[in-house]
Motif scaffolding. Sequence first.
Motif, PDB file in Angstrom:
ATOM      1  N   GLU A  15       0.835  -1.204   0.000  1.00 39.92           N
ATOM      2  CA  GLU A  15       0.000   0.000   0.000  1.00 39.92           C
ATOM      3  C   GLU A  15       0.873   1.257   0.000  1.00 39.92           C
ATOM      4  OE1 GLU A  15      -2.562  -0.537   3.383  1.00 39.92           O
ATOM      5  OE2 GLU A  15      -4.090  -1.559   2.181  1.00 39.92           O
ATOM      6  N   GLN A  16       1.940   1.243   0.787  1.00 41.29           N
ATOM      7  CA  GLN A  16       2.831   2.403   0.824  1.00 41.29           C
ATOM      8  C   GLN A  16       3.516   2.606  -0.524  1.00 41.29           C
ATOM      9  OE1 GLN A  16       3.043   4.689   3.443  1.00 41.29           O
ATOM     10  NE2 GLN A  16       3.970   5.829   1.757  1.00 41.29           N
ATOM     11  N   ALA A  17       3.876   1.516  -1.204  1.00 38.36           N
ATOM     12  CA  ALA A  17       4.486   1.624  -2.534  1.00 38.36           C
ATOM     13  C   ALA A  17       3.517   2.283  -3.509  1.00 38.36           C
ATOM     14  CB  ALA A  17       4.908   0.250  -3.040  1.00 38.36           C
ATOM     15  N   ILE A  18       2.239   1.939  -3.423  1.00 37.85           N
ATOM     16  CA  ILE A  18       1.229   2.552  -4.296  1.00 37.85           C
ATOM     17  C   ILE A  18       1.080   4.034  -3.960  1.00 37.85           C
ATOM     18  CG2 ILE A  18      -1.241   2.602  -4.841  1.00 37.85           C
ATOM     19  CD1 ILE A  18      -1.170  -0.499  -4.592  1.00 37.85           C
ATOM     20  N   ILE A  19       1.046   4.367  -2.684  1.00 38.37           N
ATOM     21  CA  ILE A  19       0.937   5.766  -2.263  1.00 38.37           C
ATOM     22  C   ILE A  19       2.131   6.562  -2.794  1.00 38.37           C
ATOM     23  CG2 ILE A  19       1.021   7.312  -0.258  1.00 38.37           C
ATOM     24  CD1 ILE A  19      -0.581   5.052   1.238  1.00 38.37           C
ATOM     25  N   ASP A  20       3.332   6.029  -2.638  1.00 31.04           N
ATOM     26  CA  ASP A  20       4.532   6.706  -3.134  1.00 31.04           C
ATOM     27  C   ASP A  20       4.471   6.883  -4.651  1.00 31.04           C
ATOM     28  OD1 ASP A  20       5.435   6.717  -0.519  1.00 31.04           O
ATOM     29  OD2 ASP A  20       6.835   5.045  -0.811  1.00 31.04           O
ATOM     30  N   TYR A  21       4.013   5.845  -5.340  1.00 29.21           N
ATOM     31  CA  TYR A  21       3.875   5.893  -6.793  1.00 29.21           C
ATOM     32  C   TYR A  21       2.915   7.012  -7.207  1.00 29.21           C
ATOM     33  CZ  TYR A  21       2.734   4.266 -11.512  1.00 29.21           C
ATOM     34  OH  TYR A  21       2.522   4.192 -12.873  1.00 29.21           O
ATOM     35  N   LEU A  22       1.753   7.070  -6.552  1.00 30.44           N
ATOM     36  CA  LEU A  22       0.764   8.095  -6.898  1.00 30.44           C
ATOM     37  C   LEU A  22       1.219   9.491  -6.487  1.00 30.44           C
ATOM     38  CD1 LEU A  22      -2.551   6.215  -6.047  1.00 30.44           C
ATOM     39  CD2 LEU A  22      -1.613   6.724  -8.313  1.00 30.44           C
ATOM     40  N   ARG A  23       2.027   9.600  -5.457  1.00 35.66           N
ATOM     41  CA  ARG A  23       2.571  10.898  -5.051  1.00 35.66           C
ATOM     42  C   ARG A  23       3.420  11.497  -6.181  1.00 35.66           C
ATOM     43  NH1 ARG A  23       4.544   9.610  -0.116  1.00 35.66           N
ATOM     44  NH2 ARG A  23       2.603  10.214   0.849  1.00 35.66           N
ATOM     45  N   GLY A  28      -2.576  11.048 -11.597  1.00 37.57           N
ATOM     46  CA  GLY A  28      -3.145   9.747 -11.278  1.00 37.57           C
ATOM     47  C   GLY A  28      -2.684   8.671 -12.240  1.00 37.57           C
ATOM     48  N   ALA A  29      -3.178   7.471 -12.014  1.00 33.99           N
ATOM     49  CA  ALA A  29      -2.829   6.332 -12.852  1.00 33.99           C
ATOM     50  C   ALA A  29      -3.928   5.282 -12.742  1.00 33.99           C
ATOM     51  CB  ALA A  29      -1.496   5.742 -12.412  1.00 33.99           C
ATOM     52  N   ILE A  30      -4.108   4.532 -13.826  1.00 36.19           N
ATOM     53  CA  ILE A  30      -5.091   3.449 -13.802  1.00 36.19           C
ATOM     54  C   ILE A  30      -4.445   2.188 -13.233  1.00 36.19           C
ATOM     55  CG2 ILE A  30      -6.461   4.417 -15.692  1.00 36.19           C
ATOM     56  CD1 ILE A  30      -5.127   2.345 -17.553  1.00 36.19           C
ATOM     57  N   ASN A  31      -5.272   1.245 -12.835  1.00 35.56           N
ATOM     58  CA  ASN A  31      -4.794   0.029 -12.191  1.00 35.56           C
ATOM     59  C   ASN A  31      -3.739  -0.702 -13.013  1.00 35.56           C
ATOM     60  OD1 ASN A  31      -4.794  -2.173 -10.245  1.00 35.56           O
ATOM     61  ND2 ASN A  31      -5.913  -3.305 -11.802  1.00 35.56           N
ATOM     62  N   ASN A  32      -3.981  -0.909 -14.306  1.00 33.98           N
ATOM     63  CA  ASN A  32      -3.031  -1.662 -15.127  1.00 33.98           C
ATOM     64  C   ASN A  32      -1.660  -0.990 -15.162  1.00 33.98           C
ATOM     65  OD1 ASN A  32      -4.901  -3.622 -15.690  1.00 33.98           O
ATOM     66  ND2 ASN A  32      -5.478  -2.777 -17.668  1.00 33.98           N
ATOM     67  N   GLN A  33      -1.648   0.306 -15.216  1.00 34.19           N
ATOM     68  CA  GLN A  33      -0.393   1.073 -15.223  1.00 34.19           C
ATOM     69  C   GLN A  33       0.337   0.894 -13.892  1.00 34.19           C
ATOM     70  OE1 GLN A  33      -1.153   5.248 -15.606  1.00 34.19           O
ATOM     71  NE2 GLN A  33       0.965   5.772 -16.047  1.00 34.19           N
ATOM     72  N   VAL A  66      -6.946   7.271  -1.300  1.00 36.28           N
ATOM     73  CA  VAL A  66      -6.994   7.551  -2.739  1.00 36.28           C
ATOM     74  C   VAL A  66      -8.434   7.811  -3.151  1.00 36.28           C
ATOM     75  CG1 VAL A  66      -4.936   6.170  -3.265  1.00 36.28           C
ATOM     76  CG2 VAL A  66      -7.178   5.134  -3.459  1.00 36.28           C
ATOM     77  N   LYS A  67      -8.580   8.381  -4.336  1.00 31.31           N
ATOM     78  CA  LYS A  67      -9.902   8.655  -4.900  1.00 31.31           C
ATOM     79  C   LYS A  67      -9.843   8.351  -6.388  1.00 31.31           C
ATOM     80  CE  LYS A  67      -8.680  13.474  -5.643  1.00 31.31           C
ATOM     81  NZ  LYS A  67      -8.986  14.866  -5.369  1.00 31.31           N
ATOM     82  N   ARG A  68     -11.003   8.343  -7.028  1.00 27.02           N
ATOM     83  CA  ARG A  68     -11.080   8.152  -8.481  1.00 27.02           C
ATOM     84  C   ARG A  68     -11.953   9.260  -9.053  1.00 27.02           C
ATOM     85  NH1 ARG A  68     -12.351   2.168 -10.336  1.00 27.02           N
ATOM     86  NH2 ARG A  68     -11.112   2.803 -12.124  1.00 27.02           N
ATOM     87  N   GLU A  69     -11.510   9.785 -10.187  1.00 25.59           N
ATOM     88  CA  GLU A  69     -12.275  10.817 -10.888  1.00 25.59           C
ATOM     89  C   GLU A  69     -12.274  10.491 -12.369  1.00 25.59           C
ATOM     90  OE1 GLU A  69     -10.195  14.432  -9.971  1.00 25.59           O
ATOM     91  OE2 GLU A  69     -10.992  14.537  -7.945  1.00 25.59           O
ATOM     92  N   GLN A  70     -13.401  10.698 -13.006  1.00 28.95           N
ATOM     93  CA  GLN A  70     -13.504  10.450 -14.443  1.00 28.95           C
ATOM     94  C   GLN A  70     -12.652  11.463 -15.201  1.00 28.95           C
ATOM     95  OE1 GLN A  70     -15.748   7.935 -15.502  1.00 28.95           O
ATOM     96  NE2 GLN A  70     -14.788   8.069 -17.498  1.00 28.95           N
ATOM     97  N   VAL A  71     -11.759  10.970 -16.056  1.00 32.61           N
ATOM     98  CA  VAL A  71     -10.928  11.797 -16.922  1.00 32.61           C
ATOM     99  C   VAL A  71     -11.047  11.218 -18.319  1.00 32.61           C
ATOM    100  CG1 VAL A  71      -8.607  12.651 -17.425  1.00 32.61           C
ATOM    101  CG2 VAL A  71      -9.309  12.323 -15.046  1.00 32.61           C
TER     102      VAL A  71
END
Length: 80
Positions: A15-23, A28-33, A66-71
């Motif tokens: 989870e921390q790796a994902i947080i660091d990645y998104l920081r 943002g990024a999609i799941n596959n990315q 985290v959150k999700r927004e339509q782009v």
Amino acid sequence: MRASEKAKAARAELEQAIIDYLRERPEGAINNQIARDLGLESDFEGRQKNYLSYSLLGGLLKKGVVKREQVGTKKPFKLA
């Protein structure tokens, strides 16, 4: 250390790796990315690909991290 404790610690690290990645990606990024870039891609041959990263992201959504927004046509994950 018991197996359940190891799993809990491993989940927290992932989870921390994902947080660091998104920081590093305010757009943002999609799941596959996320799965590809963090080396979490599934080897499963069926329809449910990259479920590990999606499950971790679901937990982070539930915690409000985290959150999700339509782009356009995508809904990237972003830090809340």
